[in-house]
Scaffold this motif. Structure first.
Motif, mmCIF file in Angstrom:
data_model
loop_
_atom_site.group_PDB
_atom_site.id
_atom_site.type_symbol
_atom_site.label_atom_id
_atom_site.label_comp_id
_atom_site.label_asym_id
_atom_site.label_seq_id
_atom_site.Cartn_x
_atom_site.Cartn_y
_atom_site.Cartn_z
ATOM 1 N N THR A 191 51.771 42.340 29.451
ATOM 2 C CA THR A 191 50.962 41.199 29.907
ATOM 3 C C THR A 191 51.627 40.505 31.089
ATOM 4 O O THR A 191 50.944 40.044 31.998
ATOM 5 N N GLU A 192 52.962 40.443 31.056
ATOM 6 C CA GLU A 192 53.670 39.804 32.158
ATOM 7 C C GLU A 192 53.456 40.538 33.483
ATOM 8 O O GLU A 192 53.245 39.911 34.511
ATOM 9 N N THR A 193 53.514 41.858 33.449
ATOM 10 C CA THR A 193 53.357 42.606 34.698
ATOM 11 C C THR A 193 51.960 42.374 35.278
ATOM 12 O O THR A 193 51.763 42.417 36.476
ATOM 13 N N VAL A 194 50.980 42.118 34.393
ATOM 14 C CA VAL A 194 49.621 41.904 34.866
ATOM 15 C C VAL A 194 49.442 40.492 35.409
ATOM 16 O O VAL A 194 48.693 40.257 36.345
ATOM 17 N N ARG A 195 50.169 39.545 34.808
ATOM 18 C CA ARG A 195 50.012 38.142 35.200
ATOM 19 C C ARG A 195 50.310 37.947 36.694
ATOM 20 O O ARG A 195 49.730 37.101 37.343
ATOM 21 N N ASP A 196 51.221 38.777 37.219
ATOM 22 C CA ASP A 196 51.574 38.662 38.639
ATOM 23 C C ASP A 196 50.431 39.037 39.561
ATOM 24 O O ASP A 196 50.512 38.815 40.761
ATOM 25 N N ARG A 197 49.384 39.654 39.033
ATOM 26 C CA ARG A 197 48.367 40.201 39.946
ATOM 27 C C ARG A 197 47.136 39.324 40.090
ATOM 28 O O ARG A 197 46.042 39.819 40.332
ATOM 29 N N ARG A 198 47.297 38.044 39.873
ATOM 30 C CA ARG A 198 46.246 37.054 40.137
ATOM 31 C C ARG A 198 44.970 37.269 39.333
ATOM 32 O O ARG A 198 43.888 36.897 39.802
ATOM 33 N N VAL A 199 45.092 37.879 38.179
ATOM 34 C CA VAL A 199 43.893 38.088 37.363
ATOM 35 C C VAL A 199 43.307 36.740 36.947
ATOM 36 O O VAL A 199 42.100 36.515 37.039
ATOM 37 N N ASP A 200 44.191 35.813 36.522
ATOM 38 C CA ASP A 200 43.704 34.504 36.075
ATOM 39 C C ASP A 200 42.959 33.783 37.191
ATOM 40 O O ASP A 200 41.920 33.177 36.969
ATOM 41 N N GLN A 201 43.514 33.885 38.399
ATOM 42 C CA GLN A 201 42.890 33.224 39.552
ATOM 43 C C GLN A 201 41.509 33.834 39.828
ATOM 44 O O GLN A 201 40.536 33.114 40.057
ATOM 45 N N ALA A 202 41.438 35.167 39.773
ATOM 46 C CA ALA A 202 40.165 35.855 40.035
ATOM 47 C C ALA A 202 39.116 35.448 39.003
ATOM 48 O O ALA A 202 37.951 35.221 39.336
ATOM 49 N N ALA B 28 41.980 41.446 45.399
ATOM 50 C CA ALA B 28 41.340 42.751 45.205
ATOM 51 C C ALA B 28 41.945 43.540 44.035
ATOM 52 O O ALA B 28 41.203 44.103 43.229
ATOM 53 N N PRO B 29 43.296 43.574 43.900
ATOM 54 C CA PRO B 29 43.844 44.314 42.758
ATOM 55 C C PRO B 29 43.351 43.748 41.429
ATOM 56 O O PRO B 29 43.078 44.501 40.487
ATOM 57 N N ALA B 30 43.218 42.428 41.353
ATOM 58 C CA ALA B 30 42.732 41.812 40.109
ATOM 59 C C ALA B 30 41.323 42.293 39.793
ATOM 60 O O ALA B 30 40.995 42.555 38.633
ATOM 61 N N GLY B 31 40.507 42.438 40.836
ATOM 62 C CA GLY B 31 39.134 42.925 40.637
ATOM 63 C C GLY B 31 39.136 44.295 39.988
ATOM 64 O O GLY B 31 38.391 44.561 39.048
ATOM 65 N N ARG B 32 40.024 45.130 40.469
ATOM 66 C CA ARG B 32 40.093 46.491 39.908
ATOM 67 C C ARG B 32 40.601 46.471 38.459
ATOM 68 O O ARG B 32 40.079 47.158 37.594
ATOM 69 N N ALA C 165 34.234 39.898 31.442
ATOM 70 C CA ALA C 165 32.905 39.312 31.272
ATOM 71 C C ALA C 165 32.868 37.917 31.878
ATOM 72 O O ALA C 165 31.915 37.546 32.569
ATOM 73 N N ARG C 166 33.925 37.140 31.640
ATOM 74 C CA ARG C 166 33.985 35.775 32.167
ATOM 75 C C ARG C 166 33.949 35.794 33.703
ATOM 76 O O ARG C 166 33.220 35.051 34.330
ATOM 77 N N ALA C 167 34.767 36.680 34.285
ATOM 78 C CA ALA C 167 34.842 36.764 35.738
ATOM 79 C C ALA C 167 33.497 37.193 36.327
ATOM 80 O O ALA C 167 33.035 36.623 37.317
ATOM 81 N N ALA C 168 32.853 38.195 35.703
ATOM 82 C CA ALA C 168 31.571 38.688 36.219
ATOM 83 C C ALA C 168 30.511 37.598 36.140
ATOM 84 O O ALA C 168 29.720 37.403 37.064
ATOM 85 N N ALA D 3 39.125 32.612 37.218
ATOM 86 C CA ALA D 3 38.784 31.199 37.397
ATOM 87 C C ALA D 3 37.817 31.014 38.563
ATOM 88 O O ALA D 3 36.901 30.195 38.502
ATOM 89 N N MET D 4 38.008 31.774 39.619
ATOM 90 C CA MET D 4 37.173 31.601 40.812
ATOM 91 C C MET D 4 35.884 32.414 40.763
ATOM 92 O O MET D 4 34.973 32.181 41.548
ATOM 93 N N GLY D 5 35.821 33.386 39.856
ATOM 94 C CA GLY D 5 34.630 34.246 39.819
ATOM 95 C C GLY D 5 34.582 35.155 41.028
ATOM 96 O O GLY D 5 33.559 35.321 41.680
ATOM 97 N N VAL D 6 35.752 35.732 41.349
ATOM 98 C CA VAL D 6 35.839 36.637 42.490
ATOM 99 C C VAL D 6 36.330 37.992 41.989
ATOM 100 O O VAL D 6 37.518 38.164 41.720
ATOM 101 N N VAL D 7 35.400 38.912 41.779
ATOM 102 C CA VAL D 7 35.777 40.243 41.289
ATOM 103 C C VAL D 7 35.467 41.224 42.413
ATOM 104 O O VAL D 7 34.368 41.745 42.508
#
Ligand SMILES: Nc1nc2c(ncn2[C@@H]2O[C@H](COP(=O)(O)OP(=O)(O)OP(=O)(O)O)[C@@H](O)[C@H]2O)c(=O)[nH]1
Ligand SMILES: [Mg+2]
Length: 452
Positions: free
Chosen positions: A366-377, A215-219, A149-152, A379-383
């Motif tokens: 959670t660690e395996t997901v952290r590598d996929r730039r979800v936080d960055q996506a 892109a993977p973070a978007g998915r 929701a935050r990213a969107a 923060a930037m609002g790029v989904v």
């Protein structure tokens, strides 16, 4: 501007405290005036005001079933509305019959039923939203987790657009210079050195790679993290699945080969959606149906973001078959630790009976997901979605080709490079909708629901 005035229920179908009906278009006020009566309502009244009144059929007041509801009507005059057009929203009682009759009354009064995504499509065509912002509306509506929701919301506020603009700007400037030097070919001073042009193109291409890395973070944000549990029959997959989703969703039994179909469940954890998939145990033996189940396991594993490979630590040698062709990271999970442990190498030891190791398993996930730039996506609002990704990949490849043309010996002329660059910018413009076709709008808005 559209000529028709459309109407639809904006809230979900079914019974609820309230239902919102939205009328939008040039005749919204006139149509609303035919089905709603209140003091201080109608043309000439200020915008963004709600008034209480009677919602009724456009028929004569003496007809038997004249009155439909007593409710609020909110007037939003264009362009300061979602669609950019005059809009009236009725907040009526949320019963299916009320809504059905209210919609029928609006249609009788001259409104047309809205198709999927019509309101947002109008918002786009009236310049209220870019295409990627319109897609962010759909993402926000569909967001199941806090992070999604935050990213969107950030994308809706222009996150991706900012990135695209920063990417486009130097290319647009380069194009202007190329076109300039093409037009004034005789005036030698207005020329663009191809080495400089190649540098600009390469920088844009690198920026595109940065965006594509998200892109993977978007998915993951949109669809959730897909976690597939695999292992030999009876190892405890269904039990662990139930423990992770906090519900007895899958059948557990001491008989090996219990699970045949894939059972899936969504869980929100730490702001993200995880979708767990319990599968049929993999083994050489087993009947025809069990093997059909195993085929499904392999198919599911191929689409995993993380695979949990289970091993019974209470029994030596428990491991068994694993699906081939899995690209996702694999976590080896020991099960049934409450029955005693033999020495096996695993990433985490769990028990579905006493719950040990489950917190640790969640941290590993959670660690395996952290590598996929979800936080960055976020923060930037790029989904990024598949549409964005496809366009970006194509543009990046075209830029690589252009860079090759510019560094060739001799470099391609400004006319050719200008044409190639213009077509790249056109394709890039399709992401935000600066450049669009009717077909593109169809494919995007058809996925929306009616009333959005
Ligand atoms: N003591 C103990 N028993 C467990 C544990 N997990 C599962 N079991 C038992 O092991 C048996 C098999 O469990 P399931 O969860 O159905 O195993 P599965 O891997 O889904 O099996 P299939 O669907 O047949 O492939 C059941 O009798 C469970 O009660 C555990 O952590 N501790
Ligand atoms: Mg099972």
């Amino acid at each position: 501007m559209h000529e028709t005035t459309i109407v639809a229920q904006a809230t979900p179908e079914g019974s609820g405290g309230l239902a919102v009906l939205r009328l939008s278009g040039p005749d919204a006020l006139a149509i609303a005036g035919r089905v709603f009566t209140a003091r201080r309502f109608g043309p000439g009244r200020p915008s963004h005001r709600a008034v209480y009144g009677i919602l009724h059929t456009p028929n004569d007041v003496t007809t038997d079933d004249y009155e439909i509801d007593r409710c609020l009507a909110l007037t939003l005059l264009g362009p300061a509305s979602y669609t950019g057009e005059d809009t009236v929203e009725f907040q009526c009682h949320g019963g299916p019959a009320v809504v059905r009759r209210a919609l029928a009354a609006c249609r009788q009064a001259g409104a047309e039923p809205a198709s999927a995504g019509d309101f947002t499509r109008r918002a786009f065509l009236n310049g209220r939203l870019t295409l990627d912002q319109a897609e962010a509306v759909a993402d926000l509506v569909g967001a199941g987790s806090d992070q999604a929701a935050r990213a969107a919301l950030r994308q809706l506020r222009g996150g991706l657009d900012d990135q695209l603009r920063q990417l486009e700007q130097p290319l647009l400037e380069l194009l202007a210079r190329l076109e300039g030097s093409f037009e004034f070919l005789d005036e030698e001073e207005v020329d663009v050195p191809s080495a400089e042009a190649a540098g600009i193109v390469r920088a844009a291409s690198a920026r595109m790679d940065e965006l594509l890395a998200m892109a993977p973070a978007g998915r993951l944000l949109r669809d959730g993290v897909q976690v597939v549990l695999v292992g030999p029959p009876n190892v405890g997959k269904s039990s662990l699945f139930n423990a992770l989703v906090g519900d007895e969703r899958a059948i557990v039994d001491e008989e090996p080969g219990t699970t045949r179909d894939v059972v899936s469940a969504r869980v929100e954890h730490d702001g993200l959606t995880y979708v767990f998939h319990d599968t049929a145990g993999l083994r050489e033996e087993g009947g025809r149906i069990e093997h059909k189940g195993m085929d499904r396991t392999r198919r599911e594993a191929a689409g995993a973001d993380v695979m949990l490979a289970l091993r019974d630590v209470s029994r030596p040698g428990s491991g068994g078959l694993l699906p081939a062709d899995v690209r996702a990271p694999v976590l080896v999970v020991g099960t049934k630790a409450d029955l005693g442990e033999t020495s096996t190498t695993v990433d985490v030891i769990t028990s579905s009976v006493d719950g040990r190791g489950l917190d640790e398993l969640w941290s590993l996930l959670t660690e395996t997901v952290r590598d996929r730039r979800v936080d960055q996506a976020v923060a930037m609002g790029v989904v990024l979605n598949e549409r964005h990704r496809g366009r970006l990949v194509q543009c990046r490849d075209d830029l690589a080709e252009l860079s090759g043309m510019l560094t060739a010996d001799p470099p391609a002329g400004t006319e050719v490079t200008g044409t190639v660059l213009a077509s790249i910018l056109g394709r890039l413009g399709e992401i935000s909708g600066r450049v669009f076709t009717e077909h593109l709008l169809e494919t995007i808005f058809n996925k929306f629901c009616i009333g959005k």
